[in-house]
Scaffold this motif. Sequence first.
Motif, PDB file in Angstrom:
ATOM      1  N   ARG A 161       0.848  -1.208   0.000  1.00 33.38           N
ATOM      2  CA  ARG A 161       0.000   0.000   0.000  1.00 33.38           C
ATOM      3  C   ARG A 161       0.883   1.259   0.000  1.00 33.38           C
ATOM      4  O   ARG A 161       0.534   2.279  -0.588  1.00 33.38           O
ATOM      5  N   LEU A 162       2.038   1.176   0.680  1.00 39.82           N
ATOM      6  CA  LEU A 162       2.968   2.317   0.673  1.00 39.82           C
ATOM      7  C   LEU A 162       3.536   2.516  -0.727  1.00 39.82           C
ATOM      8  O   LEU A 162       3.693   3.655  -1.188  1.00 39.82           O
ATOM      9  N   VAL A 163       3.853   1.407  -1.400  1.00 39.82           N
ATOM     10  CA  VAL A 163       4.361   1.491  -2.776  1.00 39.82           C
ATOM     11  C   VAL A 163       3.300   2.158  -3.661  1.00 39.82           C
ATOM     12  O   VAL A 163       3.599   3.067  -4.438  1.00 39.82           O
ATOM     13  N   ASP A 164       2.052   1.706  -3.523  1.00 41.30           N
ATOM     14  CA  ASP A 164       0.959   2.309  -4.313  1.00 41.30           C
ATOM     15  C   ASP A 164       0.894   3.818  -4.073  1.00 41.30           C
ATOM     16  O   ASP A 164       0.716   4.602  -5.011  1.00 41.30           O
ATOM     17  N   GLY A 165       1.020   4.207  -2.817  1.00 43.57           N
ATOM     18  CA  GLY A 165       0.941   5.632  -2.482  1.00 43.57           C
ATOM     19  C   GLY A 165       2.079   6.427  -3.090  1.00 43.57           C
ATOM     20  O   GLY A 165       1.881   7.535  -3.602  1.00 43.57           O
ATOM     21  N   ALA A 166       3.280   5.858  -3.050  1.00 44.17           N
ATOM     22  CA  ALA A 166       4.451   6.555  -3.612  1.00 44.17           C
ATOM     23  C   ALA A 166       4.329   6.673  -5.136  1.00 44.17           C
ATOM     24  O   ALA A 166       4.566   7.744  -5.709  1.00 44.17           O
ATOM     25  N   VAL A 167       3.937   5.586  -5.786  1.00 42.13           N
ATOM     26  CA  VAL A 167       3.799   5.604  -7.252  1.00 42.13           C
ATOM     27  C   VAL A 167       2.712   6.602  -7.656  1.00 42.13           C
ATOM     28  O   VAL A 167       2.903   7.414  -8.579  1.00 42.13           O
ATOM     29  N   ASP A 168       1.595   6.567  -6.953  1.00 42.85           N
ATOM     30  CA  ASP A 168       0.493   7.479  -7.262  1.00 42.85           C
ATOM     31  C   ASP A 168       0.938   8.933  -7.118  1.00 42.85           C
ATOM     32  O   ASP A 168       0.648   9.775  -7.986  1.00 42.85           O
ATOM     33  N   TYR A 169       1.666   9.224  -6.041  1.00 41.85           N
ATOM     34  CA  TYR A 169       2.136  10.605  -5.835  1.00 41.85           C
ATOM     35  C   TYR A 169       3.043  11.040  -6.982  1.00 41.85           C
ATOM     36  O   TYR A 169       2.885  12.138  -7.543  1.00 41.85           O
ATOM     37  N   LEU A 170       3.984  10.184  -7.338  1.00 42.11           N
ATOM     38  CA  LEU A 170       4.945  10.557  -8.385  1.00 42.11           C
ATOM     39  C   LEU A 170       4.252  10.742  -9.731  1.00 42.11           C
ATOM     40  O   LEU A 170       4.559  11.682 -10.471  1.00 42.11           O
ATOM     41  N   GLU A 171       3.310   9.864 -10.029  1.00 37.56           N
ATOM     42  CA  GLU A 171       2.565  10.010 -11.299  1.00 37.56           C
ATOM     43  C   GLU A 171       1.757  11.305 -11.305  1.00 37.56           C
ATOM     44  O   GLU A 171       1.726  12.012 -12.317  1.00 37.56           O
ATOM     45  N   ARG A 172       1.124  11.613 -10.199  1.00 36.72           N
ATOM     46  CA  ARG A 172       0.311  12.832 -10.140  1.00 36.72           C
ATOM     47  C   ARG A 172       1.163  14.094 -10.198  1.00 36.72           C
ATOM     48  O   ARG A 172       0.655  15.192 -10.407  1.00 36.72           O
ATOM     49  N   HIS A 173       2.490  13.933 -10.015  1.00 37.57           N
ATOM     50  CA  HIS A 173       3.388  15.087 -10.119  1.00 37.57           C
ATOM     51  C   HIS A 173       4.241  15.016 -11.381  1.00 37.57           C
ATOM     52  O   HIS A 173       5.333  15.590 -11.430  1.00 37.57           O
TER      53      HIS A 173
END
Length: 156
Positions: A32-44
């Motif tokens: 879930r932490l990986v998902d959060g990090a990937v999502d943040y980077l994609e959204r930026h």
Amino acid sequence: MNDITTIAGRLDATGLKIAIVAGRFNDFIVNRLVDGAVDYLERHGLDRAGITLVRAPGAFELPLVCQKLAAGGAYDGIVALGAVIRGGTPHFDYVCAEAVKGLAQVMLAHNVALGFGLLTCDTIEQAIERAGSKAGNKGAEAAAAMLETLRVLEQL
Ligand code: INI
């Protein structure tokens, strides 16, 4: 603050190469932490092709894996993710202490922006809260800190 020079990081991840290093231990939390990090980077602005996910056995191995990546110089920044959950012995304290110390050493020795996304929790409930529920997602926060630091370092 118009009269002072301010240097601050732009939260723009376009074109970067980022390594996410994630422990396998407690993977139902760490994923879930990986998902959060990937999502943040994609959204930026970061294309998924700019992200490399590296798996480590557990939190204790995170510093060594991050060190090798940092020394290789192929990545603009690193996000270290893991979850240590207290058990009935002092094991928790030793694993946490070495992981935290080791990750800080990597960051300072290699001048690399390293997001610290290692949960150190007393209970599984605390870990769940920090992995995408009521206390947010510490993987996303670690990615955000890495990105801001990386962009500040570029200007110094
Ligand atoms: N590693 C973790 O990432 N989280 C834990 O909660 C954990 N506990 O509780 O033992 C853990 N231990 C494994 C450790 O990180 C090493 O992988 C292992 O000791 C082998 O070197």
